[in-house]
Each structure stands twice: as structure tokens, then as C-alpha cells.
Motif scaffolding. Structure first.
Motif, short mmCIF file in Angstrom:
data_model
loop_
_atom_site.label_atom_id
_atom_site.label_comp_id
_atom_site.label_asym_id
_atom_site.label_seq_id
_atom_site.Cartn_x
_atom_site.Cartn_y
_atom_site.Cartn_z
N LEU A 46 0.83 -1.21 0.00
CA LEU A 46 0.00 0.00 0.00
C LEU A 46 0.86 1.26 0.00
O LEU A 46 0.59 2.23 -0.72
N LYS A 47 1.91 1.25 0.82
CA LYS A 47 2.82 2.39 0.89
C LYS A 47 3.49 2.65 -0.46
O LYS A 47 3.53 3.79 -0.93
N GLU A 48 3.99 1.57 -1.07
CA GLU A 48 4.70 1.72 -2.34
C GLU A 48 3.77 2.27 -3.42
O GLU A 48 4.12 3.18 -4.18
N ARG A 49 2.54 1.75 -3.51
CA ARG A 49 1.59 2.19 -4.52
C ARG A 49 1.19 3.65 -4.30
O ARG A 49 1.10 4.43 -5.24
N PHE A 50 0.93 4.02 -3.04
CA PHE A 50 0.52 5.39 -2.72
C PHE A 50 1.65 6.36 -3.04
O PHE A 50 1.44 7.38 -3.71
N ASN A 51 2.86 6.07 -2.56
CA ASN A 51 3.99 6.96 -2.79
C ASN A 51 4.32 7.11 -4.28
O ASN A 51 4.62 8.21 -4.75
N ARG A 52 4.23 6.01 -5.02
CA ARG A 52 4.53 6.06 -6.45
C ARG A 52 3.51 6.93 -7.18
O ARG A 52 3.85 7.73 -8.05
N PHE A 53 2.23 6.79 -6.81
CA PHE A 53 1.19 7.59 -7.46
C PHE A 53 1.41 9.08 -7.19
O PHE A 53 1.37 9.89 -8.11
N ILE A 54 1.65 9.44 -5.93
CA ILE A 54 1.86 10.85 -5.58
C ILE A 54 3.08 11.40 -6.32
O ILE A 54 3.04 12.51 -6.86
N ALA A 55 4.14 10.64 -6.37
CA ALA A 55 5.36 11.09 -7.04
C ALA A 55 5.16 11.22 -8.55
O ALA A 55 5.53 12.23 -9.16
N ASP A 56 4.55 10.20 -9.16
CA ASP A 56 4.40 10.19 -10.62
C ASP A 56 3.39 11.22 -11.11
O ASP A 56 3.59 11.85 -12.14
N LYS A 57 2.29 11.39 -10.38
CA LYS A 57 1.18 12.20 -10.88
C LYS A 57 1.12 13.62 -10.31
O LYS A 57 0.50 14.50 -10.91
N ILE A 58 1.74 13.83 -9.13
CA ILE A 58 1.54 15.13 -8.47
C ILE A 58 2.84 15.87 -8.21
O ILE A 58 3.03 16.99 -8.70
N THR A 59 3.75 15.27 -7.46
CA THR A 59 4.92 16.04 -7.00
C THR A 59 6.13 15.92 -7.92
O THR A 59 6.95 16.82 -7.98
N GLY A 60 6.28 14.77 -8.57
CA GLY A 60 7.46 14.56 -9.40
C GLY A 60 8.70 14.18 -8.63
O GLY A 60 9.76 13.98 -9.21
N SER A 61 8.58 14.09 -7.32
CA SER A 61 9.76 13.71 -6.52
C SER A 61 9.41 12.52 -5.62
O SER A 61 8.33 12.46 -5.04
N ASN A 62 10.35 11.59 -5.53
CA ASN A 62 10.15 10.40 -4.71
C ASN A 62 10.33 10.75 -3.23
O ASN A 62 11.32 11.36 -2.85
N ASP A 63 9.36 10.36 -2.44
CA ASP A 63 9.43 10.62 -1.00
C ASP A 63 8.46 9.65 -0.33
O ASP A 63 7.62 9.05 -0.99
#
Length: 201
Positions: free
Chosen positions: A11-28
Motif C-alpha cells: 500500500l505504501k509503495e503504490r501510494f507513494n509512487r502515485f503521488i510522485a508520478d502524478k503530483i509532485t514529481g519527486s520520490n518521497d
């Protein structure tokens, strides 16, 4: 030795990847920063996603109509304002044109379930209810006789999945409705007694 499944890690990996890919552009690690209350706030905000999809698809459909009906093109701002000023919970048609021509449209943003090729039972029920409303009218829309209007069921185009699901839906309609619903083909003459399914991207 294979690792054991870890639900939170997935769940963490999927959520973080979505936020990074679609919204922020940075992995966190956005997941770890949020509390249960924060996730509830996000869930509440995301309830409007369906309304956003419907709104954007409706605007694109007005553009589609403008390319085919000069009257709509001439009055584009009127119909844009109609959509902007209509609350999401409104029980009328998603778009209504009254003037030199009459048009009613219902907008659907149903993606076939499980990325498959058919609509789910609840999706089908909603679409069929909208088809009935286009054919027979809506109780709150006394100002428009649907027999005098061109009728469109507009479905957001998720590709081959959407086309297959729409074809399957038509094939399984009741006998009295099946001949009155068709997928729109460019250039075909429009009839007032039919509902035309239009796919909008």
C-alpha cells in the motif's frame, strides 16, 4: 527463499509512487507522513473526482457538438455557462440545448470493472436508467419533450474496453430498447427516436 507478503509495504509503495508520478514529481515517503485523519481528508476530497471527470467530459462534448451543429457553436458560451452553473447533484440532464435544435445528453464516466470489457451491474443499471430518461423524459424536466430532441449518451472513452462494454450493454438491452440505442458513427443521419452513444476522450 521468497519474502512474505507485506500488505502495508504494498500500500505504501503504490501510494507513494502515485503521488510522485502524478503530483509532485519527486520520490518521497508521503505515506508515512500522513495520519489516519489525513487519509480520511484525502478520501473526502476524492469523492469529487467523479464530478470532475463528468465536468471535463461534458465540456469536451460541447466542443464535439460545436463541430457538428452550427447553432451550438454560435451559442457555445451559453452552454458552457449552463454546465458551470449546474450543481453536481442536479437531477436534470447533464446538457440541454433548446433553440434552433434541441439536444439532451447524459454524461457517464464509467470505466468497465476490473479493467475488463463489460460494465458492472451497478454501472449497467445507472446507464440503462439514463437511457430511459433520455427516451421518455425526466419528471423534473417538463420544459422539454424528449421526442423533439436529439439524444446522446456520452461515455468517457477508456479505449477498447469502453467500446466492448458499450456493445455488450446494447446487445443485452430489453427488446423494446435495443433498437433505440446505437453507437454514433461520423456522418450518419440522426433520428429523434434513437439514443446515440458517443465516446469522448
Amino acid at each position: 527463499m521468497s519474502q512474505h507478503y507485506n500488505r502495508e509495504a504494498e500500500l505504501k509503495e503504490r501510494f507513494n509512487r502515485f503521488i510522485a508520478d502524478k503530483i509532485t514529481g519527486s520520490n518521497d515517503d508521503y505515506y508515512s507522513r500522513l495520519s489516519v485523519e489525513d487519509f480520511e481528508d484525502i478520501k473526502t476530497a476524492l469523492k469529487d473526482i467523479h464530478n470532475i471527470l463528468t465536468y471535463k467530459t461534458t465540456i469536451r462534448f460541447i466542443e464535439w457538438l460545436s463541430d457538428r451543429f452550427p447553432y451550438v457553436k454560435e451559442n457555445y458560451q451559453v452552454y458552457l455557462d449552463q454546465v458551470l452553473n449546474t450543481k453536481p447533484s442536479n437531477n436534470g440532464y447533464d446538457l440541454m440545448v433548446i433553440g434552433d435544435i434541441k439536444i439532451v445528453a447524459e454524461i457517464k464516466c464509467n470505466k468497465p470493472i476490473n479493467n475488463g470489457y463489460v460494465f458492472g451491474s451497478n454501472q449497467k443499471r445507472g446507464i440503462i436508467d439514463d437511457i430511459k430518461g433520455l427516451l421518455t423524459g425526466k419528471t423534473k424536466m417538463k420544459s422539454l419533450d424528449p421526442t423533439e430532441a436529439y439524444k446522446f449518451l456520452v461515455i468517457y472513452d477508456f479505449g477498447d474496453h469502453t467500446l466492448s462494454a458499450a456493445q455488450h450493454l446494447i446487445k443485452n438491452l430489453s427488446a423494446e430498447m435495443k433498437d433505440r440505442v446505437t453507437i454514433y458513427e461520423e456522418g450518419q443521419p440522426l433520428k429523434l427516436d434513437k439514443v446515440y452513444i458517443v465516446f469522448i476522450k
